[in-house]
Scaffold this active site. Structure first.
Site, PDB file in Angstrom:
ATOM      1  N   ASP A   1       0.912  -1.448  -0.107  1.00 38.41           N
ATOM      2  CA  ASP A   1       0.034  -0.030   0.045  1.00 38.41           C
ATOM      3  C   ASP A   1       0.905   1.166   0.034  1.00 38.41           C
ATOM      4  O   ASP A   1       2.087   1.326  -0.381  1.00 38.41           O
ATOM      5  CB  ASP A   1      -1.133   0.068   1.199  1.00 38.41           C
ATOM      6  CG  ASP A   1      -2.397   0.768   0.826  1.00 38.41           C
ATOM      7  OD1 ASP A   1      -2.227   1.994   1.129  1.00 38.41           O
ATOM      8  OD2 ASP A   1      -3.266   0.004   0.812  1.00 38.41           O
ATOM      9  N   ASP A   2       0.594   2.331   0.551  1.00 34.94           N
ATOM     10  CA  ASP A   2       1.247   3.520   0.623  1.00 34.94           C
ATOM     11  C   ASP A   2       2.395   3.324   1.361  1.00 34.94           C
ATOM     12  O   ASP A   2       2.644   2.607   1.986  1.00 34.94           O
ATOM     13  CB  ASP A   2       0.259   4.729   1.225  1.00 34.94           C
ATOM     14  CG  ASP A   2       0.687   5.954   0.727  1.00 34.94           C
ATOM     15  OD1 ASP A   2       1.556   6.333   0.175  1.00 34.94           O
ATOM     16  OD2 ASP A   2      -0.145   6.968   1.008  1.00 34.94           O
TER      17      ASP A   2
ATOM     18  N   GLY B   1     -16.146   5.849  -2.867  1.00 37.22           N
ATOM     19  CA  GLY B   1     -17.579   6.083  -2.935  1.00 37.22           C
ATOM     20  C   GLY B   1     -18.182   7.277  -3.525  1.00 37.22           C
ATOM     21  O   GLY B   1     -19.353   7.174  -3.873  1.00 37.22           O
TER      22      GLY B   1
ATOM     23  N   ASP C   1      -5.737   5.497  -5.565  1.00 36.19           N
ATOM     24  CA  ASP C   1      -6.423   6.308  -4.294  1.00 36.19           C
ATOM     25  C   ASP C   1      -6.925   7.593  -5.172  1.00 36.19           C
ATOM     26  O   ASP C   1      -7.099   7.691  -6.364  1.00 36.19           O
ATOM     27  CB  ASP C   1      -5.546   6.755  -3.394  1.00 36.19           C
ATOM     28  CG  ASP C   1      -6.331   6.652  -2.052  1.00 36.19           C
ATOM     29  OD1 ASP C   1      -7.422   7.087  -1.634  1.00 36.19           O
ATOM     30  OD2 ASP C   1      -6.115   5.773  -1.058  1.00 36.19           O
TER      31      ASP C   1
ATOM     32  N   ASP D   1     -12.578   4.215   4.833  1.00 34.37           N
ATOM     33  CA  ASP D   1     -11.490   3.149   5.614  1.00 34.37           C
ATOM     34  C   ASP D   1     -12.165   2.298   6.559  1.00 34.37           C
ATOM     35  O   ASP D   1     -12.873   2.976   7.646  1.00 34.37           O
ATOM     36  CB  ASP D   1     -10.260   3.849   6.042  1.00 34.37           C
ATOM     37  CG  ASP D   1      -9.288   4.462   5.060  1.00 34.37           C
ATOM     38  OD1 ASP D   1     -10.171   4.339   3.775  1.00 34.37           O
ATOM     39  OD2 ASP D   1      -8.338   4.616   5.148  1.00 34.37           O
TER      40      ASP D   1
ATOM     41  N   ARG E   1     -13.427   1.044  -4.427  1.00 27.23           N
ATOM     42  CA  ARG E   1     -13.959   0.944  -2.958  1.00 27.23           C
ATOM     43  C   ARG E   1     -15.354   1.729  -2.823  1.00 27.23           C
ATOM     44  O   ARG E   1     -15.398   2.852  -3.758  1.00 27.23           O
ATOM     45  CB  ARG E   1     -12.783   1.778  -2.316  1.00 27.23           C
ATOM     46  CG  ARG E   1     -11.838   0.986  -1.741  1.00 27.23           C
ATOM     47  CD  ARG E   1     -11.852   0.421  -0.439  1.00 27.23           C
ATOM     48  NE  ARG E   1     -11.964   1.442   0.478  1.00 27.23           N
ATOM     49  CZ  ARG E   1     -11.132   2.070   1.259  1.00 27.23           C
ATOM     50  NH1 ARG E   1      -9.966   1.889   0.825  1.00 27.23           N
ATOM     51  NH2 ARG E   1     -11.296   3.044   1.927  1.00 27.23           N
TER      52      ARG E   1
HETATM   53  C1  GLA Z   1      -6.490   5.890   1.996  1.00 33.42           C
HETATM   54  C2  GLA Z   1      -6.805   4.417   1.736  1.00 33.42           C
HETATM   55  C3  GLA Z   1      -6.555   3.389   2.892  1.00 33.42           C
HETATM   56  C4  GLA Z   1      -5.036   3.521   2.400  1.00 33.42           C
HETATM   57  C5  GLA Z   1      -4.423   4.808   2.902  1.00 33.42           C
HETATM   58  C6  GLA Z   1      -2.809   5.090   2.673  1.00 33.42           C
HETATM   59  O1  GLA Z   1      -6.935   6.479   3.272  1.00 33.42           O
HETATM   60  O2  GLA Z   1      -8.414   4.571   1.929  1.00 33.42           O
HETATM   61  O3  GLA Z   1      -6.801   2.150   2.387  1.00 33.42           O
HETATM   62  O4  GLA Z   1      -4.552   3.220   1.291  1.00 33.42           O
HETATM   63  O5  GLA Z   1      -5.026   5.771   1.824  1.00 33.42           O
HETATM   64  O6  GLA Z   1      -2.288   6.161   2.828  1.00 33.42           O
END
Ligand code: GLA
Length: 456
Positions: free
Chosen positions: A122-123, A251, A209, A272, A268
């Protein structure tokens, strides 16, 4: 399994049982090869077409065969992705070593033998814009505009080779704005460079994202919401690699209505998730109605799994969901045909967590090739019934008790659109419960779930 003509192919035949095992595959299209010992199918298919293969796994104790369809065409992700993502456990604490141990754990725990395949970073792998942390500072891109990794990820290509050698796949993360949600370099105006770089690294999955694109978008109109996703889609189309395209904009603008149109393989649908009953159920049970927008290649994504040890790193804790709440989580996400991305540290999985993730009859519900998402069939206060059409004509049905007390939940055949004598099988227990006419009722513990298959 969907693959585009000319793209590198990788599929690991999932089979449980004692190794060594001897694999065979009848009817493989020209261009694909099977490693008989590992069960890895690799190669490249040039022509479009549908191939029905017979896979066989044999060991000292016996053998098993299964049909498998490979569709060489325009669409990938024909079933929801099964994998792992670093965010819900490690967040900013992710590094090369942790990703390697996740791949090791996916193989060693046996998850790989049940079809789990993606290892997604991920990030926080990129250079961070504003920081003094020596591990994260540096030039965001090289002189050719190609993105640099931070010091936690010394060599992405070597890392992806490591993951692929195990028969697994690798995913990465970016945002369409100048910076990611955690403030790292993102793809704005470098989309083609990034897609090309991902392909060179051997990336198989991109979570894309929204963060910081809000500053670029003129307004919240639909064309502005769609725009950055079209741009990255076009960039991904130019590379000679199948990269699952996972949209993450929580969304906005009812993305479920147009995520497929912009070329997303999943999107998504909510904010989160965290590992609480409130968060998980608010997200999961709010998916009713979205089933009309899901199909092979295009999935609603109610966010990643919060079972096992999670924590958004570096400190981890056991999920706050009770065992029954975890049955609810996995049953519901499977019925919803959601991508299933394990969010825990897989090196610390206990037996309960592993059991939740390796029940093949439950996984079949998620991975059914028809690709229908469950809808809500009935709701009586805290008691809900959800049903999903399966390819073999049966129905997977979830009985959910969101209330505080054990309760009986009933599904009437008329509500499910079926009639006559039906066999009901408990999928978690892998046990037939008997034949029933007209209805089936079952006692469900507080916050718990019963998942059955109804067929005749
Ligand atoms: C957003 C996404 C998370 C994650 C973070 C990373 O909040 O919804 O799932 O990927 O960014 O910074």
């Amino acid at each position: 399994f969907g693959v585009r003509p000319g793209s590198p192919f990788l599929f690991t035949i999932p089979a449980t049982g004692k190794r060594p095992m001897d694999f065979s595959a009848e009817g493989l299209p020209i261009g694909l090869n099977l490693d008989k010992n590992t069960g890895h199918i690799t190669g490249v298919v040039k022509e479009k077409g549908t191939h029905v293969i017979v896979l066989k796994a044999k060991n000292a104790l016996g053998s098993s065969t299964r049909q498998f369809k490979i569709i060489v065409g325009d669409q990938i992700a024909l079933t929801p992705a099964l994998g792992w993502n670093s965010w819900n456990c490690f967040a900013n604490a992710v590094d090369d070593a942790k990703v390697r141990s996740a791949a090791d754990a996916m193989a060693k725990s046996g998850l790989i033998n049940h079809g789990w395949s993606y290892i997604n970073i991920d990030d926080c792998w990129e250079i961070k814009a504003k920081t003094d942390d020596p591990m994260l500072i540096g030039e965001p891109r090289n002189e050719k505009g190609m993105i640099n990794t931070n010091k936690k990820f010394p060599d992405m290509k070597t890392l992806s080779d490591y993951i692929h050698a195990k028969g697994l796949k690798m995913g990465i993360y970016s945002s369409p704005g100048p910076l990611t949600c955690a403030g790292f370099t993102a793809s704005y105006q470098f989309e083609e460079n990034d897609a090309q770089q991902y392909a060179e690294w051997g990336i198989d999955y991109l979570k894309y994202d929204w963060c910081s694109y809000g500053r670029i978008a003129k307004d919240n109109s639909l064309p502005e919401l769609k725009k950055p996703y079209f741009v990255m889609r076009a960039a991904l189309n130019k590379v000679n690699r199948d990269i699952v395209y996972s949209l993450c904009q929580y969304g906005m603008g009812d993305v479920w209505k147009w995520g497929g149109e912009v070329g997303g393989n999943s999107w998504r649908t909510t904010g989160d998730i965290t590992d609480t009953w409130e968060s998980m159920t608010e997200i999961g049970f709010s998916q009713a109605g979205h089933e009309v927008n899901a199909k092979p290649g295009n999935w609603n994504d109610p966010d990643m799994l919060v079972v096992g040890k999670v924590g958004w790193g570096p400190q981890l804790h056991p999920t706050k969901l009770s065992p029954n709440e975890q049955y609810t989580h996995i049953s519901l996400w499977g019925l919803l045909s959601s991508p299933l991305l394990i969010g825990c540290d897989m090196t610390q999985m206990d037996d309960f967590t592993l059991n939740l993730l390796t029940n093949d009859e439950v996984l079949e519900v998620s991975q059914d090739p028809l690709g229908k998402q469950a809808g809500r069939v009935s709701k009586d206060g805290d008691l809900e019934v959800w049903a999903k059409d399966m390819e073999d004509g049966s129905k997977a049905v979830g009985f959910f008790n969101r209330g505080k007390w054990k309760s009986e939940i009933k599904a009437r055949w008329s509500d499910l659109g079926i009639a006559g004598k039906q066999l009901v099988r408990d999928l978690w227990r892998q046990k037939d419960l008997g034949n029933f006419s007209e209805e089936f009722k079952v006692s469900v513990p507080r916050h718990g779930a019963v998942l059955v298959k109804i067929s005749h």
